[in-house]
Write an enzyme that holds these catalytic residues in place. Structure first.
Site, PDB file in Angstrom:
ATOM      1  N   CYS A 110      30.413  -2.786 -73.293  1.00  0.00           N
ATOM      2  CA  CYS A 110      30.529  -1.609 -72.440  1.00  0.00           C
ATOM      3  C   CYS A 110      29.276  -1.522 -71.581  1.00  0.00           C
ATOM      4  O   CYS A 110      28.172  -1.712 -72.088  1.00  0.00           O
ATOM      5  CB  CYS A 110      30.655  -0.364 -73.323  1.00  0.00           C
ATOM      6  SG  CYS A 110      30.755   1.177 -72.388  1.00  0.00           S
ATOM      7  N   LEU A 111      29.448  -1.256 -70.281  1.00  0.00           N
ATOM      8  CA  LEU A 111      28.283  -1.197 -69.394  1.00  0.00           C
ATOM      9  C   LEU A 111      27.340  -0.058 -69.756  1.00  0.00           C
ATOM     10  O   LEU A 111      26.178  -0.084 -69.380  1.00  0.00           O
ATOM     11  CB  LEU A 111      28.734  -1.076 -67.928  1.00  0.00           C
ATOM     12  CG  LEU A 111      29.483  -2.293 -67.375  1.00  0.00           C
ATOM     13  CD1 LEU A 111      29.880  -2.057 -65.920  1.00  0.00           C
ATOM     14  CD2 LEU A 111      28.644  -3.555 -67.504  1.00  0.00           C
TER      15      LEU A 111
ATOM     16  N   GLY B   7      35.389  -3.059 -66.093  1.00  0.00           N
ATOM     17  CA  GLY B   7      35.887  -1.696 -65.944  1.00  0.00           C
ATOM     18  C   GLY B   7      34.735  -0.711 -65.927  1.00  0.00           C
ATOM     19  O   GLY B   7      33.659  -0.999 -66.481  1.00  0.00           O
TER      20      GLY B   7
ATOM     21  N   HIS C   8      40.254   1.154 -73.146  1.00  0.00           N
ATOM     22  CA  HIS C   8      38.806   1.353 -73.266  1.00  0.00           C
ATOM     23  C   HIS C   8      38.340   2.389 -72.236  1.00  0.00           C
ATOM     24  O   HIS C   8      37.594   3.317 -72.564  1.00  0.00           O
ATOM     25  CB  HIS C   8      38.098   0.006 -73.062  1.00  0.00           C
ATOM     26  CG  HIS C   8      36.603   0.055 -73.030  1.00  0.00           C
ATOM     27  ND1 HIS C   8      35.816  -0.638 -73.928  1.00  0.00           N
ATOM     28  CD2 HIS C   8      35.735   0.695 -72.203  1.00  0.00           C
ATOM     29  CE1 HIS C   8      34.532  -0.399 -73.648  1.00  0.00           C
ATOM     30  NE2 HIS C   8      34.454   0.404 -72.606  1.00  0.00           N
ATOM     31  N   GLU C   9      38.809   2.237 -70.984  1.00  0.00           N
ATOM     32  CA  GLU C   9      38.359   3.138 -69.915  1.00  0.00           C
ATOM     33  C   GLU C   9      38.941   4.543 -70.086  1.00  0.00           C
ATOM     34  O   GLU C   9      38.260   5.531 -69.823  1.00  0.00           O
ATOM     35  CB  GLU C   9      38.725   2.568 -68.542  1.00  0.00           C
ATOM     36  CG  GLU C   9      38.110   1.200 -68.223  1.00  0.00           C
ATOM     37  CD  GLU C   9      36.615   1.123 -68.464  1.00  0.00           C
ATOM     38  OE1 GLU C   9      35.915   2.146 -68.314  1.00  0.00           O
ATOM     39  OE2 GLU C   9      36.145   0.034 -68.831  1.00  0.00           O
TER      40      GLU C   9
ATOM     41  N   GLN D  64      30.767   7.287 -66.801  1.00  0.00           N
ATOM     42  CA  GLN D  64      29.701   6.270 -66.856  1.00  0.00           C
ATOM     43  C   GLN D  64      28.789   6.313 -65.636  1.00  0.00           C
ATOM     44  O   GLN D  64      27.762   5.644 -65.604  1.00  0.00           O
ATOM     45  CB  GLN D  64      30.300   4.860 -67.001  1.00  0.00           C
ATOM     46  CG  GLN D  64      31.026   4.665 -68.322  1.00  0.00           C
ATOM     47  CD  GLN D  64      31.533   3.253 -68.450  1.00  0.00           C
ATOM     48  OE1 GLN D  64      32.618   2.941 -67.960  1.00  0.00           O
ATOM     49  NE2 GLN D  64      30.751   2.386 -69.072  1.00  0.00           N
TER      50      GLN D  64
ATOM     51  N   HIS E 206      36.938   6.583 -72.415  1.00  0.00           N
ATOM     52  CA  HIS E 206      35.746   7.198 -71.807  1.00  0.00           C
ATOM     53  C   HIS E 206      36.053   8.586 -71.245  1.00  0.00           C
ATOM     54  O   HIS E 206      35.200   9.472 -71.268  1.00  0.00           O
ATOM     55  CB  HIS E 206      35.225   6.333 -70.653  1.00  0.00           C
ATOM     56  CG  HIS E 206      34.316   5.224 -71.073  1.00  0.00           C
ATOM     57  ND1 HIS E 206      33.104   5.443 -71.709  1.00  0.00           N
ATOM     58  CD2 HIS E 206      34.412   3.883 -70.917  1.00  0.00           C
ATOM     59  CE1 HIS E 206      32.515   4.265 -71.924  1.00  0.00           C
ATOM     60  NE2 HIS E 206      33.283   3.314 -71.466  1.00  0.00           N
TER      61      HIS E 206
HETATM   62 ZN    ZN Z   1      32.892   1.323 -71.608  1.00  0.00          ZN
END
Ligand code: ZN
Length: 180
Positions: free
Chosen positions: A96-97, A51, A138-139, A56, A142
């Site tokens: 998480c990226l 995701g 999670h997304e 991000q 953000h």
């Molecule tokens: Zn993340």
């Protein structure tokens, strides 16, 4: 807001302040938005993520992409998403990226609904459970400036202390001197 050239977008990492903003609703559904979503999916796949949310890549917009299987046909885009009817509770380690090498055990509802728009502005809703429901939550976090570091237990803080300090030092070192 005017969208930048998608090719210029890169994944931003902790502690970049762009990850902490509350994002605005998307109200223009045009080719630029398509280009943004395509770029985000590409960046997500290149990093082996499941995701990626617009903040991000530095954009304060309520949009995320996900693909929990990695199969090309499973790419999904959610614009202006809202989580609803969350139910159950499960704990699972998340990454998480924007937080490379950080792992945090996060308790979240194990099932939920998501209401969102697609890239044409068409509204839809889906129900999900397990990894999919977790990814949506999670997304969506953000988009409100929330990250997995905000869920860390004392044990997670100790386990991740070193890598978080490294990320902070790398971020400081990469900033142009004039903006320090
Ligand atoms: Zn993340």
């Amino acid at each position: 807001m005017k969208l930048p050239d998608p090719a210029k977008l890169k994944i931003v990492t902790y502690p970049d302040s762009r990850l902490r903003r509350s994002c605005q609703r998307v109200d223009v559904f045009d080719e630029r938005l398509d280009g943004l979503a395509a770029r985000m999916l590409k960046l997500m796949h290149e990093s082996n993520g499941i995701g990626l949310a617009a903040p991000q890549v530095g954009l304060p917009l309520r949009l995320f992409v996900c693909n929990i299987t990695g199969e090309p046909g499973d790419d999904r885009v959610y614009v202006n998403p809202e989580i609803d009817e969350a139910d159950g509770l499960a704990a699972m380690e998340e990454g998480c990226l924007s937080l490379p090498d950080v792992r945090v055990t996060v308790r979240r509802p194990s099932r939920c609904m998501i209401r969102a728009q697609d890239l044409r502005g068409q509204s839809f809703e889906q129900s999900g459970e397990g990894l999919l429901a977790r990814c949506w939550q999670h997304e969506t976090d953000h988009l409100d400036g929330r990250m997995i570091v905000d869920y860390m237990s004392e044990a997670d803080k100790i386990a991740n202390r070193r890598i978080l300090r490294q990320l902070e030092a790398q971020y400081q070192a990469a900033r142009p001197a004039k903006s320090r």
